[in-house]
Design an enzyme around this catalytic site. Structure first.
Site, PDB file in Angstrom:
ATOM      1  N   SER A  98       0.827  -1.200   0.000  1.00 33.60           N
ATOM      2  CA  SER A  98       0.000   0.000   0.000  1.00 33.60           C
ATOM      3  C   SER A  98       0.867   1.259   0.000  1.00 33.60           C
ATOM      4  CB  SER A  98      -0.957  -0.038   1.191  1.00 33.60           C
ATOM      5  OG  SER A  98      -1.919   0.971   1.097  1.00 33.60           O
ATOM      6  N   ASP A 242      -2.652   6.263  -3.927  1.00 30.14           N
ATOM      7  CA  ASP A 242      -1.507   5.557  -3.373  1.00 30.14           C
ATOM      8  C   ASP A 242      -1.161   4.385  -4.292  1.00 30.14           C
ATOM      9  OD1 ASP A 242      -3.741   4.018  -2.722  1.00 30.14           O
ATOM     10  OD2 ASP A 242      -2.951   3.387  -0.792  1.00 30.14           O
ATOM     11  N   ASP A 244      -1.520   1.160  -4.357  1.00 31.03           N
ATOM     12  CA  ASP A 244      -2.494   0.097  -4.666  1.00 31.03           C
ATOM     13  C   ASP A 244      -3.887   0.630  -4.921  1.00 31.03           C
ATOM     14  OD1 ASP A 244      -2.861   0.721  -1.933  1.00 31.03           O
ATOM     15  OD2 ASP A 244      -3.715  -1.254  -1.532  1.00 31.03           O
ATOM     16  N   ASP A 246      -6.295   2.305  -3.271  1.00 35.63           N
ATOM     17  CA  ASP A 246      -7.479   2.244  -2.413  1.00 35.63           C
ATOM     18  C   ASP A 246      -7.688   3.550  -1.651  1.00 35.63           C
ATOM     19  OD1 ASP A 246      -5.387   1.981  -0.613  1.00 35.63           O
ATOM     20  OD2 ASP A 246      -6.269   0.284   0.475  1.00 35.63           O
TER      21      ASP A 246
END
Length: 451
Positions: A98, A242, A244, A246
């Site tokens: 992340s 970010d 990833d 999310d």
């Protein structure tokens, strides 16, 4: 196993080559596959340089316990969650650290409902690893692999089919959007989404090579290049994700980051409008009051959950909430799925701008402003004396003990909680001024020091 490998509720993370190696990844993947009863498991990754290596290791681990692996490739975290539901899989593994720095990677475990594992299931997976009780498949029952190349397209099609997002209104506005994908997985989804929404896009860091040009967490202090891009192209809004994808951060038309809490506040207003009466919004205990103010302005009720996406997701389901999320820019819109989803957040922000016909800075200016102060201190042997001391010091506060201790007043709050991953106590306070928030933090720090 490395002593510094960080094992959390729904996964494991570490520094590549030091804590997290192909052997470690394969073992944890095998443990998850065993927990998943050797069923179908969706596997996806973000753009980190170690992703291809760890995808092969995870595939081997899953196959070694008889799992059928469905490889969706380089995608966003919410895309994997949706793919788990689509394939009716037993679970999913997302290879992503992340917003952690470039040298990190991680495995995140998703259950058959598309939600991160909770405490009990996460503990079962960890126990399998620690006890070395992973039964391996024989030659006749080794698992197999199939590839799903359509996961991103299904994600976008489902998003654009949501009744709560007025595509015609957004497309009529022909928004100028500046985009920063930080050379993560955002490059595979955000430009296409914005183009399908009729936006004119100026972008930086679209490459999906995982070589982040700045700290990957989309905090205001990391978004100066995006602010410059907004000003250079006279954009209506700047959007940053970010690695990833999310979490979404917003930059106003002047190039100023507005803070990640406003992402959820804007999404709440976009979903509820003037029809929020009788509806529920869920956020965690450390989320800014700007979200509560937005919900109340729409006539909705706010329910707060412990910190962590899985806690928020399960509270959204339990309370049949219309929308929810976390103050880090993570928006959860259950009309699509109960997981943080930056593409959904971007569409909702644009829907609000289209409906209100006001600029980002005007929307922020019309809402109450707060200041958040955060700190952390070493954790003592016992937290109960800290909590008791705070309750005595602030006897007039509303108390919530779901996750540490949260003390709240109409315009401010203090949240004191132990970290799940480090031997520290986190203190977060919010108030109308920095000085008022710091006073709350100082009292918390004083009591923590004496514990």
């Amino acid at each position: 196993m490395s002593d510094t490998l960080m094992v959390g509720v729904s996964g494991v993370r570490g520094i590549v080559g030091t804590d997290l190696t192909p052997e470690v990844v394969a073992r944890w993947a095998a443990a998850f596959g065993t927990w998943a009863a050797s069923g179908k498991v969706v596997l996806g990754r973000d753009a980190r340089t170690s992703g291809p290596m760890f995808a092969r290791a995870a595939t081997a681990g899953l196959m070694s316990v008889g799992c059928r692996v469905i490889d969706v490739g380089l995608v966003t975290t919410p895309t994997v969650q949706l793919a788990v539901e689509h394939h009716r899989a037993a679970g999913g593994i997302i290879l992503t650290a992340s917003h952690n720095p470039i040298e990190w990677n991680a495995l995140k475990f998703v259950g058959p409902d598309g939600i991160y594992l909770g405490v009990e299931d996460g503990a079962r997976v960890a126990a399998l690893v620690q006890r070395d009780q992973i039964p391996r498949a024989g030659y006749a029952s080794v698992g197999d692999v199939s590839v799903d190349l359509d996961a991103i397209e299904r994600h976008l099609d489902a998003l654009l089919g949501l009744r709560g997002i007025d595509l015609k209104a957004i497309r009529r506005r022909r928004f100028r959007v500046a985009l920063d994908s930080v050379r993560g997985a955002g490059g595979v989804v955000m430009p296409e989404l914005l183009e399908r929404l009729g936006c004119r896009v100026a972008a930086i860091n679209l490459e999906t090579d995982g070589r982040f040009p700045r700290p990957p967490e989309p905090l205001p202090e990391h978004l100066k290049p995006l602010g410059a891009l907004v000003r250079r192209h006279k954009a209506d809004v700047g959007l940053a994700v970010d690695p990833d994808v999310d979490r979404l951060a917003v930059v106003d038309e002047r190039g100023k980051p507005i803070g990640e809490d406003y992402t959820l506040a804007f999404a709440v207003r976009a979903v509820l409008g003037k029809k929020g009466k009788g509806k529920t919004v869920v956020c965690n205990l450390s989320t800014s009051r700007v979200v509560e103010d937005a919900a109340e302005a729409c006539g909705a009720t706010v329910v707060r959950s412990p910190v962590g996406e899985a806690h928020v997701a399960r509270a959204i389901i339990a309370h049949k909430a219309a929308v929810g999320g976390e103050g880090n820019g993570g928006v959860m819109y259950p009309a699509l799925h109960v997981g943080r989803d930056a593409p959904v957040a971007a569409a909702l922000v644009l829907a609000l701008l289209a409906r209100e016909r006001r600029s980002v800075s005007e929307l922020v200016a019309n809402a109450p402003r707060y200041s958040i102060v955060k700190t952390k201190v070493p954790r003592g042997a016992r937290l109960e004396p800290v909590y008791e001391g705070l309750r005595r010091a602030f006897a007039n506060a509303t108390v919530d003990t779901q996750d540490g201790l949260r003390l709240a007043w109409p315009d401010r709050w203090l949240h004191v909680r132990p970290s799940n991953t480090e031997p520290i106590i986190r203190l977060i306070a919010e108030a109308p001024t920095v000085a008022a928030a710091e006073r709350l933090i100082d009292e918390g720090r004083r009591l923590c020091a004496g514990s």
